[in-house]
Design an enzyme around this catalytic site. Structure first.
Site, PDB file in Angstrom:
ATOM      1  N   ASP A 155       0.862  -1.184   0.000  1.00 51.19           N
ATOM      2  CA  ASP A 155       0.000   0.000   0.000  1.00 51.19           C
ATOM      3  C   ASP A 155       0.898   1.233   0.000  1.00 51.19           C
ATOM      4  O   ASP A 155       2.107   1.149   0.239  1.00 51.19           O
ATOM      5  CB  ASP A 155      -0.960  -0.038   1.200  1.00 51.19           C
ATOM      6  CG  ASP A 155      -2.224   0.800   0.942  1.00 51.19           C
ATOM      7  OD1 ASP A 155      -2.254   1.567  -0.035  1.00 51.19           O
ATOM      8  OD2 ASP A 155      -3.188   0.693   1.739  1.00 51.19           O
TER       9      ASP A 155
ATOM     10  N   ASP B 236      -3.772   7.311  -3.534  1.00 54.85           N
ATOM     11  CA  ASP B 236      -5.143   7.800  -3.704  1.00 54.85           C
ATOM     12  C   ASP B 236      -5.538   8.641  -2.504  1.00 54.85           C
ATOM     13  O   ASP B 236      -4.856   8.633  -1.476  1.00 54.85           O
ATOM     14  CB  ASP B 236      -6.102   6.612  -3.870  1.00 54.85           C
ATOM     15  CG  ASP B 236      -5.950   5.585  -2.759  1.00 54.85           C
ATOM     16  OD1 ASP B 236      -4.798   5.289  -2.374  1.00 54.85           O
ATOM     17  OD2 ASP B 236      -6.968   5.078  -2.254  1.00 54.85           O
TER      18      ASP B 236
ATOM     19  N   ALA C  79     -11.646   3.594   1.142  1.00 56.99           N
ATOM     20  CA  ALA C  79     -12.333   4.453   2.108  1.00 56.99           C
ATOM     21  C   ALA C  79     -13.619   3.850   2.661  1.00 56.99           C
ATOM     22  O   ALA C  79     -14.591   4.551   2.925  1.00 56.99           O
ATOM     23  CB  ALA C  79     -12.615   5.828   1.499  1.00 56.99           C
TER      24      ALA C  79
ATOM     25  N   CYS D  11     -14.102 -23.588  17.550  1.00 55.17           N
ATOM     26  CA  CYS D  11     -13.288 -23.723  16.353  1.00 55.17           C
ATOM     27  C   CYS D  11     -12.285 -24.836  16.616  1.00 55.17           C
ATOM     28  O   CYS D  11     -12.000 -25.154  17.765  1.00 55.17           O
ATOM     29  CB  CYS D  11     -12.601 -22.379  16.126  1.00 55.17           C
ATOM     30  SG  CYS D  11     -11.203 -22.379  15.021  1.00 55.17           S
TER      31      CYS D  11
ATOM     32  N   CYS E 111      -9.112 -24.899  15.083  1.00 51.87           N
ATOM     33  CA  CYS E 111      -7.775 -24.526  14.609  1.00 51.87           C
ATOM     34  C   CYS E 111      -6.759 -24.958  15.670  1.00 51.87           C
ATOM     35  O   CYS E 111      -7.140 -25.327  16.778  1.00 51.87           O
ATOM     36  CB  CYS E 111      -7.717 -23.021  14.329  1.00 51.87           C
ATOM     37  SG  CYS E 111      -7.466 -22.004  15.789  1.00 51.87           S
TER      38      CYS E 111
ATOM     39  N   CYS F  81      -7.334 -23.249  19.047  1.00 55.98           N
ATOM     40  CA  CYS F  81      -8.574 -23.603  19.752  1.00 55.98           C
ATOM     41  C   CYS F  81      -8.619 -25.071  20.141  1.00 55.98           C
ATOM     42  O   CYS F  81      -9.362 -25.449  21.044  1.00 55.98           O
ATOM     43  CB  CYS F  81      -9.776 -23.219  18.898  1.00 55.98           C
ATOM     44  SG  CYS F  81      -9.805 -21.465  18.529  1.00 55.98           S
TER      45      CYS F  81
HETATM   46  N1  GUN Z   1      -6.489   1.007   3.240  1.00 55.40           N
HETATM   47  C1  GUN Z   1      -7.731   1.132   3.744  1.00 55.40           C
HETATM   48  N2  GUN Z   1      -8.469   2.000   3.001  1.00 55.40           N
HETATM   49  C2  GUN Z   1      -7.658   2.431   2.007  1.00 55.40           C
HETATM   50  C3  GUN Z   1      -7.845   3.327   0.903  1.00 55.40           C
HETATM   51  O1  GUN Z   1      -8.911   3.901   0.703  1.00 55.40           O
HETATM   52  N3  GUN Z   1      -6.771   3.504   0.074  1.00 55.40           N
HETATM   53  C4  GUN Z   1      -5.585   2.860   0.255  1.00 55.40           C
HETATM   54  N4  GUN Z   1      -4.584   3.078  -0.602  1.00 55.40           N
HETATM   55  N5  GUN Z   1      -5.381   2.008   1.286  1.00 55.40           N
HETATM   56  C5  GUN Z   1      -6.409   1.800   2.142  1.00 55.40           C
HETATM   57 ZN    ZN Z   2      -9.563 -21.248  16.315  1.00 55.31          ZN
END
Ligand code: GUN
Ligand code: ZN
Length: 495
Positions: free
Chosen positions: A90, A125, A195, A278, A280, A283
């Site tokens: 990201d 963004d 978002a 669960c 896993c 758990c």
């Molecule tokens: N991580 C959570 N929401 C967003 C977003 O709107 N844009 C980006 N780039 N990363 C995110």
């Molecule tokens: Zn579990």
């Protein structure tokens, strides 16, 4: 350009697909766990054994820390994180939305992602908050679109890397649509709806549905779609049904740090849990009480491991449901577990006509599971068919209870069964008319069937034909009065 995304099987807008990256194929739907390079709780190589086919990390965190930045440039991202499968990075947009400002520009951070060998790179963004003023949201969308244009001119530099086109626009559907349309013109390999974290935090699943549908229906259907920050497993099924293929999430660790245990039915506080529901490794080995007695660091790690298992298990369930053409049923089960999710499903079925147009999946079963089933794509599609379906031979009988004696006076017999409505008896073994529904009827399914009957009787081919409709008392509804004006109607006393 080679095709990077191959669709294996579809169900409504959901699909099982293969996304090709430099470090291998990601089978979608898939969740990419977030790795914070400053604080690795579960090492990426362990993530693999839990089920992660790919991970996501934050290039801005790496970039703003000189030690990490130098290492990443020297060793490359995959060696630095010790993970040989796809890594998405990201851009710092989320930090931008939280802190209001960051020290990097779009090209700089994207080039850095490329330089350190990220498989899936995200531009910078602008995540606009929900219910932001319209003109502000519009300005931000314009910036995001301009940044995508800026990148599309130099896409060749990125060679085999996938570059993501984020879709923003706050809670304004027209802005989401505009962002999606403009991004699609630039032909990216992956689109990401952003978002929505503030909406998720407030359980505003109905608004999320609006946002996702407005975006998704304007992205080419053969392209994969990522949903940023949607990491709670209870939402995966409905998000996949709407055509989201990838998720990223820090939820597994954020909830664990808050001593919370994730399940597909909701979240539990460790302090309130008597049983782990669960199997896993965590758990199966511990009871909640035993975990509560451990050091804080171990509690967080064990809860995080469980949270990941729960998430990957749900992904597998969703994939199997798509292969079986049973995703609607899974979504209904999930959405029944929280009224806010049910809001999401109820908002979604308002888009049934749109979904019907896109739902080209081949299926074999339809199980009625409550009110929302009446708006499933199969029912909508059948209604469209009834608009043109002729009654071949008259006199015709349409009956809610077919019995051999009745049939002899008629040249054709139709069975009326909720929610689909009338269909020729000989089709009752073929999909979707082989659907299963309870004999104990509810008002909504009766209404849906009678509405479909009205569509059938009213179509140009059938108006004025010699038809008798016989119904039993379960079908008493104001619509019967309307049908009486169209054909012979009689109440039968069985059942
Ligand atoms: N991580 C959570 N929401 C967003 C977003 O709107 N844009 C980006 N780039 N990363 C995110
Ligand atoms: Zn579990």
């Amino acid at each position: 350009m080679d095709v990077k995304f191959e669709i294996i099987k579809k169900d409504v807008l959901g699909r099982v697909g293969h996304l090709k990256t430099k470090h291998g194929i990601i089978e979608t739907p898939m969740i990419l766990p977030v790795i914070n390079p400053n604080n690795i709780v579960i090492p990426p190589e362990d993530m693999k054994n839990i089920g992660a086919e790919a991970i996501i990390t934050n290039s801005y965190i790496i970039y703003s820390n000189q030690r990490l930045r130098d290492r990443a440039r020297e060793e490359g991202l995959h060696r630095m994180l010790n993970f040989d499968r796809p890594i998405m990075t990201d851009s710092g947009s989320f930090q931008l939305s939280v802190y209001g400002d960051i020290n990097v520009d779009n090209m700089e951070i994207l080039q850095f992602q490329n330089e350190i060998g990220s498989d899936i790179c995200v531009p910078l963004d602008i995540p606009t908050k929900p219910n932001e003023r319209y003109d502000e949201a519009e300005k931000d969308v314009t910036i995001t679109i301009n940044r995508l244009r800026e990148i599309s001119n130099i896409k060749h530099i990125f060679k085999d890397n996938i570059i993501v086109a984020p879709i923003q626009g706050s809670t304004y559907r027209d802005l989401r649509r505009k962002n999606a349309i403009e991004a699609s013109k630039l032909d990216f390999d992956l689109y990401a709806i952003g978002a929505i974290v503030p909406l998720l935090e407030e359980y505003r699943y109905d608004d999320i549905v609006d946002v996702v549908i407005a975006s998704k229906l304007n992205i080419p259907l053969n392209k994969p779609v990522h949903l940023f920050g949607a990491g709670h497993p209870m939402g995966f099924a409905i998000f996949v049904l709407m055509g989201c293929d990838l998720f990223d999430s820090a939820s597994y660790i954020l909830y664990a740090m808050d001593k919370r245990y994730l399940t597909v039915n909701g979240t539990y506080k460790l302090s309130n849990l008597r049983y782990f529901q669960c199997n896993c490794p965590v758990c199966s080995k511990y009871t909640p009480e035993e975990v509560r007695g451990l050091e804080n660091e171990d509690i967080v790690r064990l809860l995080a491991i469980h949270n990941l298992y729960e998430s990957f298990t749900e992904i597998k369930r969703i994939k199997q449901s798509i292969m079986d053409g049973r995703l609607w049923e899974l979504v209904q089960i999930r959405c029944a577990s929280h009224p806010k999710l049910l809001n999401g499903l109820r908002r979604l079925v308002k888009y049934s006509n749109n979904l019907e147009r896109y739902d080209v999946s081949s299926k074999s079963a339809f199980f009625y599971g409550g009110a929302e089933s009446n708006r499933r794509t199969e029912v909508i599609r059948y209604r469209k068919k009834l608009r043109n379906m002729p009654i071949k031979m008259t006199p015709a009988l349409i009956t809610t209870i077919p019995s051999i004696e009745d049939i002899k006076d008629y040249k054709s017999v139709y069975y009326l069964k909720p929610p689909f409505g009338p269909y020729p008896l000989e089709l009752s073994e073929t999909y979707p008319l082989n659907f299963e529904s309870p004999e104990i009827l509810d008002k909504e399914m009766v209404r849906t069937a009678l509405l479909n009957l009205i569509v059938f009787l009213n179509n140009d081919k059938n108006k004025g034909k010699d038809v008798t409709f016989e119904y039993d008392k379960r079908y008493r509804d104001p619509l019967i009065k309307k049908i009486k004006k169209m054909v012979d109607v009689r109440l039968i006393n069985e059942i």
